[in-house]
Design a protein around this motif. Structure first.
Motif, PDB file in Angstrom:
ATOM      1  N   VAL A   1       1.037  -1.179  -0.015  1.00  0.00           N
ATOM      2  CA  VAL A   1      -0.027   0.008   0.033  1.00  0.00           C
ATOM      3  C   VAL A   1       0.867   1.041  -0.201  1.00  0.00           C
ATOM      4  O   VAL A   1       2.110   1.167   0.474  1.00  0.00           O
ATOM      5  CB  VAL A   1      -1.054  -0.161   1.200  1.00  0.00           C
ATOM      6  N   GLU A   2       0.528   2.357  -0.520  1.00  0.00           N
ATOM      7  CA  GLU A   2       1.267   3.406  -0.952  1.00  0.00           C
ATOM      8  C   GLU A   2       0.417   4.525  -0.786  1.00  0.00           C
ATOM      9  O   GLU A   2      -0.677   4.598  -1.169  1.00  0.00           O
ATOM     10  CB  GLU A   2       2.005   3.335  -2.155  1.00  0.00           C
ATOM     11  N   VAL A   3       0.888   5.798  -0.229  1.00  0.00           N
ATOM     12  CA  VAL A   3       0.181   7.082  -0.266  1.00  0.00           C
ATOM     13  C   VAL A   3       1.114   8.122  -0.462  1.00  0.00           C
ATOM     14  O   VAL A   3       2.318   8.214  -0.053  1.00  0.00           O
ATOM     15  CB  VAL A   3      -0.624   7.311   0.904  1.00  0.00           C
ATOM     16  N   SER A   4       0.677   9.169  -1.169  1.00  0.00           N
ATOM     17  CA  SER A   4       1.353  10.476  -1.504  1.00  0.00           C
ATOM     18  C   SER A   4       0.435  11.490  -1.249  1.00  0.00           C
ATOM     19  O   SER A   4      -0.732  11.486  -1.162  1.00  0.00           O
ATOM     20  CB  SER A   4       1.970  10.263  -2.935  1.00  0.00           C
ATOM     21  N   PRO A   5       1.121  12.741  -1.574  1.00  0.00           N
ATOM     22  CA  PRO A   5       0.246  14.014  -1.392  1.00  0.00           C
ATOM     23  C   PRO A   5      -0.876  14.126  -2.593  1.00  0.00           C
ATOM     24  O   PRO A   5      -1.851  14.813  -2.562  1.00  0.00           O
ATOM     25  CB  PRO A   5       1.169  15.140  -1.602  1.00  0.00           C
ATOM     26  N   PHE A   6      -0.320  13.199  -3.651  1.00  0.00           N
ATOM     27  CA  PHE A   6      -1.431  13.334  -4.925  1.00  0.00           C
ATOM     28  C   PHE A   6      -2.228  12.157  -5.148  1.00  0.00           C
ATOM     29  O   PHE A   6      -3.106  11.980  -5.880  1.00  0.00           O
ATOM     30  CB  PHE A   6      -0.333  13.450  -6.214  1.00  0.00           C
ATOM     31  N   TYR A   7      -1.872  10.975  -4.558  1.00  0.00           N
ATOM     32  CA  TYR A   7      -2.686   9.760  -4.824  1.00  0.00           C
ATOM     33  C   TYR A   7      -2.358   8.665  -3.590  1.00  0.00           C
ATOM     34  O   TYR A   7      -1.476   8.916  -2.947  1.00  0.00           O
ATOM     35  CB  TYR A   7      -2.167   9.168  -6.159  1.00  0.00           C
ATOM     36  N   GLY A   8      -3.152   7.613  -3.720  1.00  0.00           N
ATOM     37  CA  GLY A   8      -3.015   6.354  -2.598  1.00  0.00           C
ATOM     38  C   GLY A   8      -3.631   5.383  -3.282  1.00  0.00           C
ATOM     39  O   GLY A   8      -4.497   5.505  -4.136  1.00  0.00           O
TER      40      GLY A   8
ATOM     41  N   ASN B   1      -7.913  14.703  -5.870  1.00  0.00           N
ATOM     42  CA  ASN B   1      -8.447  15.659  -6.608  1.00  0.00           C
ATOM     43  C   ASN B   1      -7.062  16.309  -7.129  1.00  0.00           C
ATOM     44  O   ASN B   1      -6.940  17.629  -7.157  1.00  0.00           O
ATOM     45  CB  ASN B   1      -9.058  16.721  -5.608  1.00  0.00           C
ATOM     46  N   SER B   2      -6.197  15.440  -7.775  1.00  0.00           N
ATOM     47  CA  SER B   2      -5.057  15.859  -8.443  1.00  0.00           C
ATOM     48  C   SER B   2      -4.842  15.586  -9.894  1.00  0.00           C
ATOM     49  O   SER B   2      -3.846  15.992 -10.342  1.00  0.00           O
ATOM     50  CB  SER B   2      -3.857  15.262  -7.726  1.00  0.00           C
TER      51      SER B   2
ATOM     52  N   ASN C   1      -2.500  24.304 -10.128  1.00  0.00           N
ATOM     53  CA  ASN C   1      -3.846  23.886 -10.551  1.00  0.00           C
ATOM     54  C   ASN C   1      -4.491  22.548  -9.703  1.00  0.00           C
ATOM     55  O   ASN C   1      -5.630  22.399  -9.625  1.00  0.00           O
ATOM     56  CB  ASN C   1      -4.067  23.466 -12.045  1.00  0.00           C
ATOM     57  N   VAL C   2      -3.641  21.827  -9.170  1.00  0.00           N
ATOM     58  CA  VAL C   2      -4.138  20.652  -8.506  1.00  0.00           C
ATOM     59  C   VAL C   2      -4.983  21.240  -7.144  1.00  0.00           C
ATOM     60  O   VAL C   2      -4.645  22.245  -6.267  1.00  0.00           O
ATOM     61  CB  VAL C   2      -2.804  19.841  -7.787  1.00  0.00           C
ATOM     62  N   GLY C   3      -6.057  20.429  -6.917  1.00  0.00           N
ATOM     63  CA  GLY C   3      -6.871  20.999  -5.753  1.00  0.00           C
ATOM     64  C   GLY C   3      -8.175  21.763  -6.153  1.00  0.00           C
ATOM     65  O   GLY C   3      -8.856  22.044  -5.399  1.00  0.00           O
TER      66      GLY C   3
ATOM     67  N   SER D   1      -9.194  19.956 -11.593  1.00  0.00           N
ATOM     68  CA  SER D   1      -8.515  18.830 -11.147  1.00  0.00           C
ATOM     69  C   SER D   1      -9.626  17.910 -10.587  1.00  0.00           C
ATOM     70  O   SER D   1     -10.886  18.114 -10.514  1.00  0.00           O
ATOM     71  CB  SER D   1      -7.642  18.863  -9.942  1.00  0.00           C
ATOM     72  N   GLY D   2      -9.478  16.626 -10.389  1.00  0.00           N
ATOM     73  CA  GLY D   2     -10.328  15.730 -10.390  1.00  0.00           C
ATOM     74  C   GLY D   2     -10.040  14.602  -9.518  1.00  0.00           C
ATOM     75  O   GLY D   2      -8.863  14.094  -9.265  1.00  0.00           O
ATOM     76  N   PHE D   3     -10.948  14.160  -8.825  1.00  0.00           N
ATOM     77  CA  PHE D   3     -10.885  12.630  -8.030  1.00  0.00           C
ATOM     78  C   PHE D   3     -11.046  11.473  -9.057  1.00  0.00           C
ATOM     79  O   PHE D   3     -12.144  10.850  -9.124  1.00  0.00           O
ATOM     80  CB  PHE D   3     -11.895  12.408  -7.112  1.00  0.00           C
ATOM     81  N   ASP D   4     -10.182  11.059  -9.533  1.00  0.00           N
ATOM     82  CA  ASP D   4     -10.132  10.039 -10.576  1.00  0.00           C
ATOM     83  C   ASP D   4      -9.406   8.695 -10.163  1.00  0.00           C
ATOM     84  O   ASP D   4      -8.686   8.765  -9.243  1.00  0.00           O
ATOM     85  CB  ASP D   4      -9.419  10.453 -11.895  1.00  0.00           C
ATOM     86  N   TYR D   5      -9.726   7.543 -10.958  1.00  0.00           N
ATOM     87  CA  TYR D   5      -9.223   6.264 -10.661  1.00  0.00           C
ATOM     88  C   TYR D   5      -8.333   5.551 -11.726  1.00  0.00           C
ATOM     89  O   TYR D   5      -8.580   5.795 -12.775  1.00  0.00           O
ATOM     90  CB  TYR D   5     -10.469   5.379 -10.429  1.00  0.00           C
TER      91      TYR D   5
END
Length: 328
Positions: free
Chosen positions: A95-102, A132-133, A160-162, A167-171
């Motif tokens: 598992v991994e998390v960053s400020p931009f995605y997880g 939202n990146s 522009n992020v956020g 920007s969008g909450f995409d998968y």
């Protein structure tokens, strides 16, 4: 509004710099060369990298946890370190998390032959959400509609992020198929090459124009990525080694009716540094510095100094009672 945007940019930048303690470092995870044992392996760690001069490279920062099972293809005990010519079946999840995605990764690998040089086959499935990146990127140079160099940079990302309109909450989900070659040198050294073919699928409303933060490159909603790696580790003492990583990334080209809808983008990188390890490989710190460069100058509008990069990695392993060569 400008003050709020500037504050958000400042906060996100500080998170990216200080918030990481990566499971997904740029290049090869060289801590595995000393930390992995046959049987179960549970590790945690983080990575961050940063350009010397701000403007082009998007800083990366991730943290996560990883579980790896190595089943020996031979009469070896669980807990034994990998040998000069090891062979195993690998099962891997993280598992991994960053400020931009997880998100998470899961995969399998096979090193079938007890020979030197060694060959390994891997398949990894990746799944993650954009926080939202995900941004709409320019993927082809069209006069009056934008140029790739205008959006493929850190200023565009952080400005522009956020923002809901940009920007969008995409998968995203990716399928990574790879083959790796390595050659073990005397006194614990190793050199190697790797080739990855990655299929990327991103659910987005941005006409298929997205950004891959893990690989730091614009991609289409359905794209492929070719990734070539080289690496080396040369021990100086039992605790210090000189390491290098080479990386080349290239995305696919998309044409429709004779028109280019998406350019094939690429860049290369070379990092050189020092690997510090202690507690029989249970603790690892790697500090590297180097240079990255886009292949086509028309996709880059920065200076040479903005191509200089530093990277910090930390990785620790939990010990198990049956590990045979850990210090008492």
């Amino acid at each position: 509004m400008n003050k709020i945007s500037a504050l958000f940019k400042f906060i996100l930048l500080n998170i990216a710099i200080w918030g990481s303690v990566s499971m997904a470092a740029m290049g090869v995870d060289q801590s595995n060369l000393v930390g992995l044992r046959y049987g179960p392996n549970l590790s945690w760690g983080g990575m961050m990298n940063m350009p010397i001069v701000w403007g082009q490279w998007v800083p990366q920062a991730t943290m996560g946890m990883r579980y790896t099972w190595l089943e020996p293809l031979g009469p070896l005990n669980y807990g034994a370190p990998l040998g000069f010519a090891s062979a195993y079946l690998k099962m891997d999840a993280s598992v991994e998390v960053s400020p931009f995605y997880g998100g998470f990764r899961a995969g399998m690998g096979l090193r079938p032959f007890k020979v030197n040089p060694q060959i390994e086959f891997n398949f990894v499935y990746e799944s993650y959400f954009y926080f939202n990146s995900n941004l709409e990127m320019v993927n082809t140079d069209v006069k009056g509609k934008g140029y790739i160099a205008e959006t493929w940079n850190s200023d565009y990302i952080f400005d522009n992020v956020g923002r809901s309109s940009m920007s969008g909450f995409d998968y995203a989900q990716l399928f990574d198929m790879s083959i790796d070659f390595s050659y073990s040198l005397p006194h614990g050294g190793v050199i190697g090459l790797g080739a990855h073919y990655v299929l990327s699928d991103i659910s987005t409303d941005f006409e298929g124009k997205s950004y891959d933060y893990e690989r730091n490159i614009p991609v289409f909603s359905r794209d492929y990525i070719i990734e070539l790696q080289s690496f080396g580790r040369f021990p100086v003492t039992d605790f210090v080694s000189i390491v290098y990583d080479g990386l080349y990334l290239k995305t696919g080209l998309l044409r429709s009716g004779g028109n280019v809808k998406k350019e094939s983008l690429s860049y290369r990188m070379m990092l050189l540094g020092t690997h510090f390890t202690w507690k029989d490989g249970l603790r690892n710190i790697i500090v590297k510095a180097g240079l990255w460069k886009r292949d086509k100058s028309r996709f880059y509008n920065g200076s040479f100094a903005q191509q200089l990069l530093v990277q910090f990695e930390y990785k620790g392993y939990f010990s198990f009672p049956f590990h045979s060569n850990f210090s008492k």
